[in-house]
Scaffold this motif. Structure first.
Motif, PDB file in Angstrom:
ATOM      1  N   VAL A 130       0.762  -1.363   0.022  1.00 36.05           N
ATOM      2  CA  VAL A 130      -0.068  -0.136   0.004  1.00 36.05           C
ATOM      3  C   VAL A 130       0.895   1.147  -0.310  1.00 36.05           C
ATOM      4  CG1 VAL A 130      -1.710   1.453   1.545  1.00 36.05           C
ATOM      5  CG2 VAL A 130      -2.181  -1.058   0.938  1.00 36.05           C
ATOM      6  N   LEU A 131       1.824   1.211   1.017  1.00 38.71           N
ATOM      7  CA  LEU A 131       2.665   2.506   0.917  1.00 38.71           C
ATOM      8  C   LEU A 131       3.722   2.578  -0.396  1.00 38.71           C
ATOM      9  CD1 LEU A 131       3.720   2.261   4.879  1.00 38.71           C
ATOM     10  CD2 LEU A 131       2.039   4.006   3.698  1.00 38.71           C
ATOM     11  N   ILE A 132       4.129   1.551  -0.860  1.00 38.76           N
ATOM     12  CA  ILE A 132       4.908   1.695  -2.070  1.00 38.76           C
ATOM     13  C   ILE A 132       4.027   2.196  -3.378  1.00 38.76           C
ATOM     14  CG2 ILE A 132       6.139   0.292  -3.978  1.00 38.76           C
ATOM     15  CD1 ILE A 132       7.100  -1.561  -1.616  1.00 38.76           C
ATOM     16  N   ALA A 133       2.842   1.429  -3.355  1.00 39.93           N
ATOM     17  CA  ALA A 133       1.720   1.980  -4.364  1.00 39.93           C
ATOM     18  C   ALA A 133       1.411   3.522  -4.290  1.00 39.93           C
ATOM     19  CB  ALA A 133       0.667   1.117  -4.458  1.00 39.93           C
ATOM     20  N   GLY A 134       1.162   3.810  -2.920  1.00 37.03           N
ATOM     21  CA  GLY A 134       0.872   5.090  -2.728  1.00 37.03           C
ATOM     22  C   GLY A 134       1.921   6.160  -2.956  1.00 37.03           C
ATOM     23  N   THR A 135       3.300   5.934  -2.459  1.00 38.92           N
ATOM     24  CA  THR A 135       4.352   6.787  -2.875  1.00 38.92           C
ATOM     25  C   THR A 135       4.606   6.832  -4.302  1.00 38.92           C
ATOM     26  OG1 THR A 135       5.400   6.089  -0.814  1.00 38.92           O
ATOM     27  CG2 THR A 135       6.773   6.952  -2.421  1.00 38.92           C
ATOM     28  N   LEU A 136       4.385   5.723  -4.946  1.00 39.03           N
ATOM     29  CA  LEU A 136       4.514   5.832  -6.708  1.00 39.03           C
ATOM     30  C   LEU A 136       3.391   6.379  -7.225  1.00 39.03           C
ATOM     31  CD1 LEU A 136       6.682   4.500  -8.530  1.00 39.03           C
ATOM     32  CD2 LEU A 136       4.920   2.737  -8.930  1.00 39.03           C
ATOM     33  N   SER A 137       2.244   6.384  -6.757  1.00 34.71           N
ATOM     34  CA  SER A 137       1.200   7.170  -7.412  1.00 34.71           C
ATOM     35  C   SER A 137       1.519   8.710  -7.179  1.00 34.71           C
ATOM     36  CB  SER A 137      -0.097   6.882  -6.718  1.00 34.71           C
ATOM     37  OG  SER A 137      -0.277   5.419  -6.951  1.00 34.71           O
ATOM     38  N   VAL A 138       1.953   9.133  -6.126  1.00 34.14           N
ATOM     39  CA  VAL A 138       2.059  10.703  -5.860  1.00 34.14           C
ATOM     40  C   VAL A 138       3.088  11.087  -6.779  1.00 34.14           C
ATOM     41  CG1 VAL A 138       2.747  12.505  -3.992  1.00 34.14           C
ATOM     42  CG2 VAL A 138       1.129  10.254  -3.353  1.00 34.14           C
ATOM     43  N   ALA A 139       4.121  10.329  -6.629  1.00 39.61           N
ATOM     44  CA  ALA A 139       5.389  10.792  -7.486  1.00 39.61           C
ATOM     45  C   ALA A 139       5.004  10.776  -9.125  1.00 39.61           C
ATOM     46  CB  ALA A 139       6.533   9.676  -7.315  1.00 39.61           C
ATOM     47  N   LEU A 140       4.368   9.891  -9.496  1.00 37.41           N
ATOM     48  CA  LEU A 140       3.752   9.793 -10.874  1.00 37.41           C
ATOM     49  C   LEU A 140       2.984  10.945 -11.113  1.00 37.41           C
ATOM     50  CD1 LEU A 140       3.128   6.029 -11.642  1.00 37.41           C
ATOM     51  CD2 LEU A 140       4.794   7.394 -12.549  1.00 37.41           C
ATOM     52  N   VAL A 141       1.927  11.458 -10.430  1.00 44.10           N
ATOM     53  CA  VAL A 141       1.022  12.437 -10.646  1.00 44.10           C
ATOM     54  C   VAL A 141       1.931  13.736 -10.700  1.00 44.10           C
ATOM     55  CG1 VAL A 141      -0.860  13.635  -9.889  1.00 44.10           C
ATOM     56  CG2 VAL A 141      -1.137  11.162  -9.807  1.00 44.10           C
ATOM     57  N   PHE A 201       4.595  17.866 -17.385  1.00 42.51           N
ATOM     58  CA  PHE A 201       4.379  17.800 -18.590  1.00 42.51           C
ATOM     59  C   PHE A 201       3.133  18.404 -19.161  1.00 42.51           C
ATOM     60  CE2 PHE A 201       7.707  14.678 -17.356  1.00 42.51           C
ATOM     61  CZ  PHE A 201       8.690  14.824 -18.340  1.00 42.51           C
ATOM     62  N   SER A 202       2.058  17.777 -18.633  1.00 42.17           N
ATOM     63  CA  SER A 202       0.647  18.121 -19.013  1.00 42.17           C
ATOM     64  C   SER A 202      -0.096  18.117 -17.925  1.00 42.17           C
ATOM     65  CB  SER A 202       0.400  16.965 -20.020  1.00 42.17           C
ATOM     66  OG  SER A 202      -1.168  17.418 -20.434  1.00 42.17           O
ATOM     67  N   ILE A 203      -0.883  18.978 -17.498  1.00 46.84           N
ATOM     68  CA  ILE A 203      -2.024  18.782 -16.380  1.00 46.84           C
ATOM     69  C   ILE A 203      -3.054  17.755 -16.816  1.00 46.84           C
ATOM     70  CG2 ILE A 203      -4.119  20.466 -15.082  1.00 46.84           C
ATOM     71  CD1 ILE A 203      -1.279  20.958 -14.351  1.00 46.84           C
ATOM     72  N   LEU A 204      -3.343  17.811 -18.294  1.00 51.22           N
ATOM     73  CA  LEU A 204      -4.392  16.740 -18.725  1.00 51.22           C
ATOM     74  C   LEU A 204      -4.006  15.336 -18.137  1.00 51.22           C
ATOM     75  CD1 LEU A 204      -6.950  16.235 -20.240  1.00 51.22           C
ATOM     76  CD2 LEU A 204      -5.766  15.865 -22.278  1.00 51.22           C
ATOM     77  N   LEU A 205      -2.400  15.016 -18.514  1.00 59.71           N
ATOM     78  CA  LEU A 205      -2.140  13.777 -18.171  1.00 59.71           C
ATOM     79  C   LEU A 205      -1.959  13.661 -16.577  1.00 59.71           C
ATOM     80  CD1 LEU A 205      -0.314  11.263 -19.123  1.00 59.71           C
ATOM     81  CD2 LEU A 205       1.622  12.469 -18.747  1.00 59.71           C
ATOM     82  N   ALA A 206      -1.805  14.627 -15.896  1.00 60.36           N
ATOM     83  CA  ALA A 206      -1.819  14.381 -14.556  1.00 60.36           C
ATOM     84  C   ALA A 206      -3.162  14.165 -13.917  1.00 60.36           C
ATOM     85  CB  ALA A 206      -1.105  15.402 -13.751  1.00 60.36           C
ATOM     86  N   LEU A 207      -4.048  14.680 -14.530  1.00 59.19           N
ATOM     87  CA  LEU A 207      -5.397  14.344 -14.277  1.00 59.19           C
ATOM     88  C   LEU A 207      -6.016  13.000 -14.572  1.00 59.19           C
ATOM     89  CD1 LEU A 207      -7.244  17.838 -14.811  1.00 59.19           C
ATOM     90  CD2 LEU A 207      -6.638  17.045 -12.423  1.00 59.19           C
ATOM     91  N   GLY A 208      -5.556  12.753 -15.678  1.00 60.81           N
ATOM     92  CA  GLY A 208      -5.888  11.383 -16.204  1.00 60.81           C
ATOM     93  C   GLY A 208      -5.386  10.300 -15.438  1.00 60.81           C
ATOM     94  N   LEU A 209      -3.902  10.270 -15.204  1.00 56.85           N
ATOM     95  CA  LEU A 209      -3.393   9.523 -14.100  1.00 56.85           C
ATOM     96  C   LEU A 209      -4.089   9.468 -12.878  1.00 56.85           C
ATOM     97  CD1 LEU A 209       0.438   9.821 -14.851  1.00 56.85           C
ATOM     98  CD2 LEU A 209      -0.786   7.984 -15.209  1.00 56.85           C
ATOM     99  N   ALA A 210      -4.346  10.583 -12.370  1.00 59.23           N
ATOM    100  CA  ALA A 210      -4.911  10.602 -10.951  1.00 59.23           C
ATOM    101  C   ALA A 210      -6.358   9.701 -10.956  1.00 59.23           C
ATOM    102  CB  ALA A 210      -5.191  11.996 -10.514  1.00 59.23           C
ATOM    103  N   LEU A 211      -7.006  10.004 -11.920  1.00 60.40           N
ATOM    104  CA  LEU A 211      -8.230   9.203 -12.097  1.00 60.40           C
ATOM    105  C   LEU A 211      -8.158   7.758 -12.158  1.00 60.40           C
ATOM    106  CD1 LEU A 211     -11.170   9.237 -12.570  1.00 60.40           C
ATOM    107  CD2 LEU A 211     -10.952   9.485 -14.927  1.00 60.40           C
ATOM    108  N   PHE A 212      -7.122   7.338 -13.030  1.00 54.36           N
ATOM    109  CA  PHE A 212      -7.011   5.772 -13.108  1.00 54.36           C
ATOM    110  C   PHE A 212      -6.370   5.144 -11.998  1.00 54.36           C
ATOM    111  CE2 PHE A 212      -7.472   6.732 -17.965  1.00 54.36           C
ATOM    112  CZ  PHE A 212      -8.169   5.513 -18.084  1.00 54.36           C
TER     113      PHE A 212
END
Length: 573
Positions: A144-155, A161-172
């Motif tokens: 859970v913590l690895i996935a959470g840390t990775l998700s925050v870093a990816l967003v 690069f792109s707000i649209l990309l960040a929002l899309g990644l955050a949604l998925f």
């Protein structure tokens, strides 16, 4: 039990998280780095594949990405190996501390352990609950913590690069790490609780049935035993089948969502990266998403299992507190003084009420009374295994539960001395590890077992069967006496040591005990009068108090109750 309660409102998880947080944080960092390197490996590989399909302007345009492929290709397994070493070293250290804590808590109730817990429940605590706490770290907290840390870093990174990309990644990613695990938990929580209950029942019932297997066979009901067990096992399997079926459907949905994420990245890259060298990054971005699936796929199972961990934490929390009292004094004299004590396992049921007793060093005293009057409880109080609610128990002014040498001063021979599945020598030296072979043979000679042990193929090194079943009851009691003689204690508590033996063996053993222990203080707990003529005093307990106390010969002449008991014993003989 809520997840935050599991982590922060107990004394089994949160203290270790705080104390060893540096190792925990390092394991999370390395786990995140492992997944990141896997993603970067696929990213650079995708770029090399795409770039190699076109004519490069310079060989460095291919050489440098290939170099990064090698770096990430070598770095990922290395970091993963270090992460495994770190996390497993950390969790094994925590598990050893958890087991130590558990054993200390059980040790506090060792005297009346069988009264507090069924054997099956106890085995469940020892086997399953500590294992569940270990899985809580490995299969829930770390993923859970690895996935959470990775998700925050990816967003955050994609936002550059792109707000649209960040929002899309955050949604998925929100669907992957929040929505699906939450729905999985809500759907399976009742089934998991039911399965846990069935398993606990199976553990208890099967243990009970195995211990009573001889009676099942002798009563001719072997088929009933198997039928009953198989029915319970079948019910548990049906629930497990439902959970597995749901897991397969959930994994299919998970893969569909992740496939949609990859398609989204392809479309975003195609629309946003379409000038200059940018198209070569389309494959790189798409391929980089695939290794991340390993970080997100375990989350639903991890969250579902928290309910199981919660039950384990709850059961462990219900064990008595294991706060160790500082033992910094020593018993120098075994003159026993019990003054005005009160004690009971239940608040409204007193076993001893304002009870007092004096036993001088070297005195031999018999404690008589009906079953349940508290004779064995008194022995536990004298040893310091139990502590009275009020009043005092002292040896030369020292309370036994505060003395660090109580085991060296007071020995016990109870109804069923236990022999461990190790060598006979190891069993005999339980109370004196540095005993020499000469001392051991001398002790065996004193208890009349030397010839028997010499006849064994390996002598003192002969393996003892589980619980010492190869030896008779009388031989086990003689071996227990040999332990006492090796330990050289000053007081011995004989807690109905011959209760399950035939009258002839009982009489022989009691004579042997009193002969070999004549120079020591003896508290002889018994339910009848065989052997009491060896005693200096007889104390009869009734309703938490002393009904009569005196020398056996005088009581036989002047006390009607003692006379009746004596005549009754003679009649039974």
């Amino acid at each position: 039990m809520k997840f935050k309660d599991i982590l922060f409102r107990n004394d089994w998880i949160s203290p270790f998280l705080k104390k060893y947080r540096s190792g925990f944080i390092l394991a999370i960092f390395l786990g995140t780095a492992t997944v990141s390197m896997a993603g970067l490996l696929m990213f650079t590989s995708g770029y090399v594949i795409s770039k190699s399909a076109t004519k490069p302007e310079n060989i460095l345009m291919i050489y440098v990405p290939v170099l990064f492929v090698r770096i990430f290709g070598i770095g990922r397994p290395v970091v993963h190996y270090v992460e495994r070493l770190t996390s497993h070293n950390w969790i094994l250290r925590i598990t050893s501390l958890l087991r130590k804590k558990l054993y200390l808590r059980l040790e506090k109730t060792a005297v009346n352990l069988s009264e507090r817990y069924q054997l099956g429940d106890l085995l469940g605590i020892l086997n399953e609950d500590i294992g569940n706490l270990q899985d809580l770290f490995l299969r829930t907290l770390f993923p859970v913590l690895i996935a959470g840390t990775l998700s925050v870093a990816l967003v955050i990174a994609s936002g550059f690069f792109s707000i649209l990309l960040a929002l899309g990644l955050a949604l998925f990613l929100g669907v992957l790490i929040v929505v699906l695990p939450y729905l999985s938990f809500k759907f399976t929580v009742k089934l998991d609780e039911e399965l846990k209950r069935y398993r606990n029942q199976l553990f208890s019932h099967l243990t009970d049935d195995i211990l009573g297997l001889q009676d099942w066979v002798l009563s001719g009901r072997k088929k009933d035993f198997m039928t009953s067990y198989l029915e319970s096992e079948s019910s548990a399997r049906k629930i497990q089948a439902k959970l597995l079926a749901f897991g397969r459907r959930r994994n299919l949905v998970l893969q569909v969502v992740y496939s949609a994420l990859v398609i989204y990245l392809v479309f975003w890259a195609s629309g946003s990266l379409n000038t200059g060298d940018a198209p070569n990054y389309i494959a790189a971005v798409s391929l980089a998403a695939f290794p991340l699936f390993d970080a997100f796929s375990p989350l639903s199972d991890a969250i579902v299992e928290t309910q199981r961990y919660g039950d384990s934490v709850k059961r462990l929390n219900e064990l008595p507190d294991a706060v160790e009292e500082k033992r910094d004094v020593e018993i120098s004299s075994v003159d026993l003084s019990i003054q005005n004590i009160q004690f009971g396992f239940e608040e409204n049921q007193k076993i001893f009420d304002h009870f007092s007793l004096e036993v001088e060093k070297g005195e031999h005293i018999a404690i008589l009374g009906r079953s349940g009057v508290g004779k064995s409880t008194l022995a536990s109080l004298v040893r310091g295994d139990l502590v009275p609610q009020t009043g005092t128990i002292r040896f030369g002014g020292i309370e036994p539960h505060k003395a660090k040498n109580v085991e060296a001063k007071i020995g016990v021979i109870n109804q069923s001395p236990y022999l461990f599945a190790t060598s006979l020598r190891s069993n005999l030296t339980l109370a004196k590890l540095d005993a020499t072979d000469e001392e051991i043979w001398e002790a065996l000679e004193l208890v009349g077992l030397r010839k028997m042990v010499e006849s064994l193929p390996k002598g003192l090194l002969e393996p003892v069967d589980e619980a010492g079943t190869r030896f008779s009851g009388g031989e086990r009691q003689r071996l227990a006496l040999a332990r006492i003689l090796l330990s050289d204690v000053e007081m011995v508590i004989l807690d109905e040591p011959t209760v399950s033996l035939d009258p002839i063996t009982e009489n022989q053993l009691l004579s042997l005990f009193f002969e070999r222990l004549r120079d020591k203080s003896i508290i002889f707990i018994t339910h009848h009068l065989l052997g009491v003529h060896h005693m200096d005093r007889v104390v009869f307990l009734e309703k938490g108090k002393i009904k009569f106390d005196g020398k056996p010969a005088i009581l036989l002449e002047s006390n009607e109750t003692f006379k009746q008991l004596y005549q009754l014993d003679l009649g039974n003989e």
